[in-house]
Scaffold this motif. Structure first.
Motif, PDB file in Angstrom:
ATOM      1  N   SER A 123      57.326  16.752  21.536  1.00  0.00           N
ATOM      2  CA  SER A 123      56.133  17.099  22.366  1.00  0.00           C
ATOM      3  C   SER A 123      55.435  17.727  20.791  1.00  0.00           C
ATOM      4  CB  SER A 123      55.962  18.731  23.013  1.00  0.00           C
ATOM      5  OG  SER A 123      56.758  19.744  22.137  1.00  0.00           O
ATOM      6  N   HIS A 146      55.735  10.672  24.391  1.00  0.00           N
ATOM      7  CA  HIS A 146      56.092  12.185  24.724  1.00  0.00           C
ATOM      8  C   HIS A 146      55.468  12.499  26.198  1.00  0.00           C
ATOM      9  CE1 HIS A 146      53.857  16.502  24.783  1.00  0.00           C
ATOM     10  NE2 HIS A 146      55.455  16.832  24.897  1.00  0.00           N
ATOM     11  N   ASN A 193      52.160  18.660  17.154  1.00  0.00           N
ATOM     12  CA  ASN A 193      51.222  18.105  18.064  1.00  0.00           C
ATOM     13  C   ASN A 193      50.498  16.810  19.006  1.00  0.00           C
ATOM     14  OD1 ASN A 193      52.991  20.362  18.681  1.00  0.00           O
ATOM     15  ND2 ASN A 193      51.295  22.086  18.158  1.00  0.00           N
ATOM     16  N   ASN A 197      48.548  18.780  23.265  1.00  0.00           N
ATOM     17  CA  ASN A 197      48.849  19.630  22.807  1.00  0.00           C
ATOM     18  C   ASN A 197      48.040  19.860  21.904  1.00  0.00           C
ATOM     19  OD1 ASN A 197      51.163  19.824  25.392  1.00  0.00           O
ATOM     20  ND2 ASN A 197      52.743  19.287  23.785  1.00  0.00           N
TER      21      ASN A 197
END
Length: 795
Positions: A123, A146, A193, A197
């Motif tokens: 992630s 991801h 990220n 995210n």
């Protein structure tokens, strides 16, 4: 064109994500092997076997059909590494620790086949750093991928190449993820990220910060930042609880460790309240407590000041809720900014923080603005992306307001907006493409072959692309339906009613469409333009449309309408060109019956299908029970008919709805040779291909069937079970009445076992039962209850 065929996938790591990715591969008929460490005691593959058992219990269900868990092959890193040599795609999904991942890579890399793609599902860790230690050959086939949790339902997959990754590897993987697994792919840069995210967790941190500043409680914030903003109904704090506060803490830590020079760095501080909860083991939903805690039937919320749980359920102020209902986005944003209400000021603040952040960081984190919008829509469940919101709300005015707030020290940091924001533009999305801050150009949509299968790709606000409501050539249109085509020999019928319910206008449309298709086309496809955006195929008969008839002429006035519906469905079944139903979302009651009468069904994996009429105290009246009898007779092929009939009876009598298209196949609503599509954007393409192929293969409608039925024997056997259920208090007297009526119809009525009846005989029984029930006070109670509250009444 060379085919990239994934014959087998290996998933390394049987944790929550790994096991669910494996489950989704099995949903899509992709052979998969799931690896984990050898168990210390018991069977050596115990860890994987337990993970697979757990898949059957998870809700929402990762498997479309629980029985398919048996297809996941089990393996451990000690005995089974040889299996990797036969895998075309290997996805590593172990815990987010660089050192653990590197140890595993050392173990597996000698066994990776020379053409296999190797991907890490992470992630936020650096993909380039993960690839260190590979030889150049493996580096060229390594990338990040991801999946969002839960992988079956979340549309987003981020694909992250490194500088060394061969471009064709990424293209091949994008094709596989899009068509086979049904995903929306966004390519991300290798930054901490990635996109969703990075922006999403920043947004949550900013929301927590602003909520404290404006003194708002977690339940009020969730009410404000959920459905009212067109985002996931769980809002902000509830989403954190679902994701897991430890997981969230982990993603925040990645930002703290890698983004020291980011002007927003201060915002990446782990909020004190989050640190305290994690330290206390209150990790959210999985631990039974986080920002919320379930106490008996009540949901309590954490009071930040007191540090304890108090009664929850507070909502947004009525005045702010009204502001958010304003349809014009320009007016809506202006009202929020100018209001003195702290909740409105809070909302403006979180919008401003998001706009500031994405404008400042677009250049470093994403190729273009569209990728940021899709990442937030598909990964965080937003209806509209942050750049789309800004553009729709008036680009220049918002830019000026954000700048004013930065200058006044109200923003989260004093970093200036980039110059391109003020270059006179009206937004970032245009028909030519979406703005890229790194290449200073508008980037068009990807032209990969896989996207030729999507007649209408996911739209972006402001890009001016054609959609299924207006594209193509219209043959006929009114308030209920649109009949149209795209110059490819297939006619399309799209329903326009709310939830695509079936009333007189839709029945007229069906009749027109069949006549037109028989005259001038190779086939007819029934498809709705919001199929890919979570719309319904059809939620059934339009009860509201029946009311005026009922009021003026009583039950008798409705009978001709029911008869017409039955005949319209029969006309679909016996049309002289193939009718293909393109199903996605809800197909309930009349919607299920409509679909059952098509020559073929092409269904999205996320199709929720069932005959649910007993919920409103009725029996299916549009041919659903007739089809059940026909199908049971076909399934039985002269053996014990009752065994097959019971399945169809139970589904209708309990109003069972499939939780996936795969389950609908098991229930008998879809046939084994109906096609299941994983990407709803491809539904129309596949349905048209099927219709043309059937026509080109010399399609003829079925001959009018004579149906062998179970008769009195079937009715008696099923009724005996119903009596036990009624006397045991499991069903009400009215449910018992409905059950016996359904049993009578699917068994063909008072005839000898093995008698042969016509379809019309069964339709007449359906209609007679339907009319009798409409006159019944208990049924009328159920109908009124459903129309007032939307919930079934149990009486």
């Amino acid at each position: 064109m060379t085919n990239f065929i994934v014959k087998k996938v290996a998933v390394l790591g049987a944790g929550v994500m790994g096991a669910q990715i494996a489950a989704h591969c099995v949903n899509a008929k992709v052979p998969v092997v799931l690896f984990d460490l050898p168990a210390k005691e018991g069977p050596k593959n115990g860890i994987v076997l337990r993970a697979i058992e757990n898949l059957k219990k998870l809700n929402p269900a990762p498997l479309g059909n629980k029985d398919d868990a048996a297809y996941i092959e089990v393996a451990n890193y000690e005995d089974n590494l040889d299996i990797l040599k036969g895998c075309d795609l290997i996805i590593e999904a172990i815990a987010e620790r660089m050192d653990w991942k590197h140890d595993l890579y050392k173990k597996v890399s000698p066994y990776i086949a020379p053409n296999a793609i190797f991907a890490s599902n992470t992630s936020g860790l650096s993909i380039t750093a993960l690839s260190e230690g590979f030889d150049a050959e493996l580096k060229a086939r390594f990338c990040g991928v991801h999946f969002f949790n839960p992988p079956r339902y979340m549309h987003l997959v981020e694909l992250i190449p490194t500088v060394a990754t061969r471009p064709e590897i990424i293209d091949q993987l994008e094709g596989f993820l899009t068509t086979t697994l049904g995903k929306g792919v966004v390519r991300a840069k290798d930054t901490p990220n990635f996109i969703a995210n990075r922006v999403g967790i920043f947004g949550m941190l900013a929301t927590i910060y602003e909520a404290e500043k404006f003194g708002l409680s977690v339940d009020v914030v969730d009410d404000l930042t959920g459905k009212k903003l067109g985002r996931a109904s769980s809002g902000t704090f509830r989403t954190a609880d679902v994701v897991g506060l430890d997981t969230m803490g982990h993603v925040i830590k990645t930002m703290q460790d890698n983004l020291e020079s980011d002007p927003f760095f201060a915002v990446y501080k782990t909020p004190e309240v989050l640190a305290k909860l994690v330290a206390a083991g209150a990790l959210g939903q999985k631990a039974g407590a986080g920002f919320y805690k379930k106490v008996g039937k009540d949901i309590q919320r954490l009071d930040f000041a007191k540090g304890e749980y108090v009664a929850g359920g507070a909502k947004a102020d009525e005045v702010v809720a009204r502001m958010l209902k304003e349809k014009d986005p320009v007016k809506r944003m202006k009202t929020l900014r100018e209001s003195t209400n702290p909740q409105a000021q809070f909302l403006w603040a979180i919008f401003r923080d998001a706009f500031h952040y994405i404008a400042f960081h677009m250049e470093s984190i994403a190729d273009n603005a569209r990728d940021i919008d899709f990442a937030m829509r598909w990964g965080f469940g937003w209806n509209v992306g942050p750049f789309e919101t800004w553009q729709a709300s008036g680009w220049q005015e918002i830019a000026t307001w954000v700048k004013e707030d930065i200058d006044a020290g109200k923003a989260l940091c004093n970093a200036a907006l980039p110059a391109w924001v003020f270059d006179g533009r009206t937004g970032v999305h245009t028909p030519e493409g979406s703005w890229s801050a790194s290449s200073k150009t508008y980037v068009p949509r990807s032209e990969l072959a896989v996207y030729q299968r999507q007649a209408f790709r996911a739209p972006v606000l402001g890009a001016g692309v054609a959609d299924g409501k207006t594209a193509g050539t219209t043959v006929f249109e009114d308030d209920s339906v649109r009949i149209w085509h795209q110059n490819d020999e297939v006619l399309i019928l799209s329903l326009k009613t709310k939830m695509h319910v079936i009333g007189p206008g839709v029945i007229d449309g069906m009749e027109k469409a069949i006549a037109e298709a028989e005259k001038n086309y190779k086939g007819l496809v029934i498809w709705n333009s919001d199929a890919a955006e979570g719309g319904a195929f059809s939620a059934g008969a339009d009860l509201q449309a029946m009311l005026p008839l009922f009021m003026s002429g009583g039950v008798k006035a409705i009978e001709p309408a029911i008869s017409r519906l039955q005949q319209a469905h029969m006309a679909l079944k016996y049309a002289n060109v193939p009718v293909v139903a393109a199903v996605a979302g809800l197909a309930l009651g009349g919607g299920c019956e409509l679909m059952m009468h098509a020559a073929k069904r092409v269904a999205s994996i996320e199709s929720y299908i069932g005959l649910v009429e007993v919920g409103v105290g009725l029996v299916p009246g549009g041919g659903g029970l007739k089809e059940a009898a026909v199908r049971a007779a076909k399934d039985a092929k002269g053996t014990d008919l009752l065994q097959f009939l019971k399945n169809y009876f139970t589904n209708a009598a309990t109003a069972a709805v499939s939780k996936s298209a795969l389950e609908a196949q098991k229930m008998g609503y879809l046939f084994a040779d109906d096609v299941i599509v994983f990407n709803a954007h491809e539904l129309l393409h596949v349905a048209k291909v099927e219709a043309r192929a059937m026509f080109d293969a010399g399609y003829r409608p079925p001959l009018k069937a004579q149906v062998p039925v179970a008769g009195r024997y079937g009715m008696a056997t099923i009724s005996a079970q119903l009596i036990n259920m009624r006397d045991g208090g499991f069903i009400s007297a009215h449910d018992y009445k409905l059950g016996t009526m359904i049993a009578e119809i699917v068994s063909g009525g008072e005839v000898e076992q093995g008698s042969v009846v016509s379809e019309q005989w069964l339709l007449d029984m359906e209609r007679k039962a339907f009319m009798e029930l409409l006159n019944h006070p208990k049924t009328q109670e159920r109908i009124m209850g459903m129309m007032q509250t939307g919930k079934p009444v149990r009486n």
